[in-house]
Design a protein around this motif. Structure first.
Motif, PDB file in Angstrom:
ATOM      1  N   GLU A  42       0.736  -1.221  -0.122  1.00 35.72           N
ATOM      2  CA  GLU A  42       0.074  -0.188  -0.289  1.00 35.72           C
ATOM      3  C   GLU A  42       0.989   1.333  -0.158  1.00 35.72           C
ATOM      4  OE1 GLU A  42      -3.127  -0.059   3.141  1.00 35.72           O
ATOM      5  OE2 GLU A  42      -3.983   1.936   2.193  1.00 35.72           O
ATOM      6  N   LEU A  70      -7.966   7.083  -3.093  1.00 33.94           N
ATOM      7  CA  LEU A  70      -8.368   6.264  -2.223  1.00 33.94           C
ATOM      8  C   LEU A  70     -10.124   6.092  -2.317  1.00 33.94           C
ATOM      9  CD1 LEU A  70      -6.895   6.979   1.163  1.00 33.94           C
ATOM     10  CD2 LEU A  70      -8.077   4.814   0.446  1.00 33.94           C
ATOM     11  N   TYR A  75      -9.681   1.486  -6.707  1.00 32.25           N
ATOM     12  CA  TYR A  75      -8.340   1.825  -5.770  1.00 32.25           C
ATOM     13  C   TYR A  75      -8.084   0.417  -5.169  1.00 32.25           C
ATOM     14  CZ  TYR A  75      -4.907   3.296  -2.401  1.00 32.25           C
ATOM     15  OH  TYR A  75      -4.086   3.609  -1.715  1.00 32.25           O
ATOM     16  N   ASP A  76      -9.322   0.047  -4.321  1.00 29.32           N
ATOM     17  CA  ASP A  76      -9.042  -1.445  -3.481  1.00 29.32           C
ATOM     18  C   ASP A  76      -8.680  -2.372  -4.432  1.00 29.32           C
ATOM     19  OD1 ASP A  76      -8.836  -0.234  -0.949  1.00 29.32           O
ATOM     20  OD2 ASP A  76     -10.920  -0.410  -0.564  1.00 29.32           O
ATOM     21  N   LEU A  79      -5.384  -2.429  -5.408  1.00 31.55           N
ATOM     22  CA  LEU A  79      -4.545  -2.777  -4.158  1.00 31.55           C
ATOM     23  C   LEU A  79      -4.658  -3.979  -3.749  1.00 31.55           C
ATOM     24  CD1 LEU A  79      -2.690  -1.586  -1.897  1.00 31.55           C
ATOM     25  CD2 LEU A  79      -4.721  -1.043  -0.664  1.00 31.55           C
ATOM     26  N   GLY A  80      -5.606  -4.649  -3.628  1.00 35.91           N
ATOM     27  CA  GLY A  80      -5.887  -6.384  -3.213  1.00 35.91           C
ATOM     28  C   GLY A  80      -4.989  -7.060  -4.160  1.00 35.91           C
ATOM     29  N   ASN A 290     -16.969  -6.265  -1.684  1.00 40.19           N
ATOM     30  CA  ASN A 290     -15.531  -6.119  -1.052  1.00 40.19           C
ATOM     31  C   ASN A 290     -14.272  -6.072  -2.015  1.00 40.19           C
ATOM     32  OD1 ASN A 290     -13.209  -6.340   0.492  1.00 40.19           O
ATOM     33  ND2 ASN A 290     -14.122  -7.766   2.045  1.00 40.19           N
ATOM     34  N   ARG A 291     -14.086  -4.689  -2.384  1.00 38.67           N
ATOM     35  CA  ARG A 291     -13.237  -4.662  -3.534  1.00 38.67           C
ATOM     36  C   ARG A 291     -11.744  -5.260  -3.194  1.00 38.67           C
ATOM     37  NH1 ARG A 291     -16.111  -0.215  -3.151  1.00 38.67           N
ATOM     38  NH2 ARG A 291     -14.333   1.012  -2.605  1.00 38.67           N
ATOM     39  N   ASN A 292     -11.341  -4.825  -2.017  1.00 40.34           N
ATOM     40  CA  ASN A 292     -10.145  -5.468  -1.604  1.00 40.34           C
ATOM     41  C   ASN A 292      -9.974  -6.922  -2.053  1.00 40.34           C
ATOM     42  OD1 ASN A 292      -7.845  -6.451   0.762  1.00 40.34           O
ATOM     43  ND2 ASN A 292      -7.348  -4.557  -0.431  1.00 40.34           N
TER      44      ASN A 292
END
Lengths: 332, 332
Positions: A42, A70, A75-76, A79-80, A290-292
């Motif tokens: 991150e 963010l 974004y997530d 990142l995930g 839950n995008r991450n």
């Protein structure tokens, strides 16, 4: 570029703990090691490690989706994916793609020429140039929210729309609503079709009538609300389910402008739970993606495809987030 | 118990190569390392490493499914799971389960008391005692061929029935068949429902009529053929799609006994591609479930659930295996 100390500061642990986490030492817990690795990615620490020459490469190809800030949808997800890929020592490059870009190279050629072992595609539309090539690609490919039949190198990933829509309808039904309209996303997308089927099936299961006026497509923009909300209201809807949170924000605004209170007169449910959802007035009840987890799972699936495990479809659980835009039906 | 030398002999490589593979040395290829690890598990070398005390434990719980011999349906599923789990240093215990066994302990209690971090359930039926508890389990659980709604700790895994049935129907259609009967597996199972829906949808897409007599349930035993094949034949079917290869073996036998040649008069398609499929007379055209991939994927998904990535459903690609039990429709 982030240092080990930055990671230690963010997590409130010692530099030596971070160092152990990054180097796979066995005397710290799995959970802590994962937090260290996730935070390293991150904060951008991964770019330092990626200078080693023997690292293998994966691509995230993104179209029609913001991901750099963010509060943006992608974004997530990005990142995930990067967090999980980092653990297995993959380099990940994020590449924004346009329709023109897709005409310059064939999909497979682009990946091979640049040394990518596989790709995760986000935000592509069915009519995209590369989508037609993906039906026969030999490159391991994970597609967000799109399905390709018959190619063992391609897997679809997404949130389980059927379960999400069912949760939303059941929630509204529990609050006494029987007249539930659905302002869906774009026509002709796989996800929209899944959601429409789920809406119709959920309404049927509860014995609720679906008037023709209750179903419309909002193309994922807030402005679409003004074309459809009047029809929903005059057809007697007391609740409006939306294809995403942006549409829901438009629906709330439109209801208010027409003198309807949310949720006293009309309940509104979104989809996604993007960062603006809790900041709306009233804060939005929505179905969380839950995008991450989508990003992390996309990596796991891509890695499986690379190892010849031909997964065709992977769905993640949605979650109902109850806020203040839904309420008991009024006695009115 | 297998030694490093046994592994080296099986693979035709040196003992030092095997040693490098087992110890994660970086100077052998990923592919070779994986072959070494897979073979180590297959030959039982894993039980030696598992003596270390700090290893974490996973359970494979099996009911109604044979898995101990190479030619049994569950063998490759269990092996694939163990092969992938071994790479991440999990211990895996395979536990045959009966209905009585399930009444002795609650599902969660059983896993917790025995120190398991999660479980992969194969062959369970919807009416099983533990299945009702899985709707609310807090233990990461992967279910083969069953779906549980709403619990983020549980994921369903299986072969994509929709795609498999569609492949079979398209194959028969290409050979000229229009009258296609379907002898499905047990009623009231999630997989059978999926397959029946897929059969009806595929027939409809091709504009083929589904006579009432064309659809029956065979309960996965060869003997069921004799109750249903006569009806199919007298209703004019020229091809019979079967819920599994055992049913198909019964169908072939029944057709022959009634004087119908396979495939000259009647084409027969199975599902699964178990080891007997190519040994039937004629060798069976069937839809392959890649059982080793199912097992490997089940581990990957279980590991994701343990890391709080709430996957609800994962489907693997089926594959059409063309052998001699299907042919062009005769001019008769």
């Amino acid at each position: 570029m982030a240092t080990i100390k930055d990671i230690a500061n963010r997590l409130g642990v010692s530099v030596s703990t971070v160092s152990k986490g990054l180097n796979g030492a066995s005397d710290i817990s799995n959970e802590l090691r994962q937090m260290v690795l996730d935070t390293a990615v991150e904060l951008g620490y991964s770019t330092k490690r990626s200078k080693k020459e023997d690292r293998r490469k994966l691509a995230i190809l993104i179209e029609n989706m913001d991901y750099e800030a963010l509060d943006e949808f992608g974004y997530d997800i990005v990142l995930g994916f990067r967090q999980n890929a980092f653990r297995h020592k993959w380099d990940v490059t994020v590449i924004p793609v346009t329709p023109t870009f897709q005409t310059q190279d064939k999909y497979d050629t682009f990946l091979l020429r640049n040394g990518y072992c596989g790709a995760f595609l986000c935000g592509f539309a069915l009519h995209d140039e590369w989508m037609s090539q993906i039906a026969t690609t030999t490159m391991p490919t994970v597609l967000l929210d799109n399905v390709i039949d018959g190619n063992p190198n391609v897997c679809c990933i997404g949130t389980d729309s059927q379960e999400g829509i069912q949760m939303a309808i059941n929630h509204l039904y529990t609050l006494g609503h029987k007249n539930i309209a659905f302002l869906n996303g774009s026509l002709h997308s796989w996800v929209s079709e899944q959601r429409q089927d789920a809406y119709l099936a959920s309404m049927k299961r509860l014995g609720l009538e679906v008037k023709e006026e209750y179903l419309a497509n909002g193309y994922y923009v807030a402005d679409s609300a003004k074309y459809h909300v009047p029809g929903f209201l005059s057809a007697g809807a007391t609740a409006i389910l939306c294809g995403n949170d942006l549409i829901a924000s438009g629906v709330i605004k439109e209801c208010k402008q027409r003198g309807f209170r949310v949720p006293e007169d009309i309940s509104v449910v979104g989809f996604d739970d993007i960062p603006i959802a809790p900041t709306l007035e009233p804060p939005l009840t929505t179905i969380r993606q839950n995008r991450n987890a989508i990003g992390k799972c996309a990596y796991v699936i891509l890695n499986s495809l690379i190892h010849h495990i031909a997964i065709s479809k992977t769905m993640l659980r949605p979650e109902l987030i109850e806020r203040e835009s839904t309420g008991r039906i009024s006695a009115k």
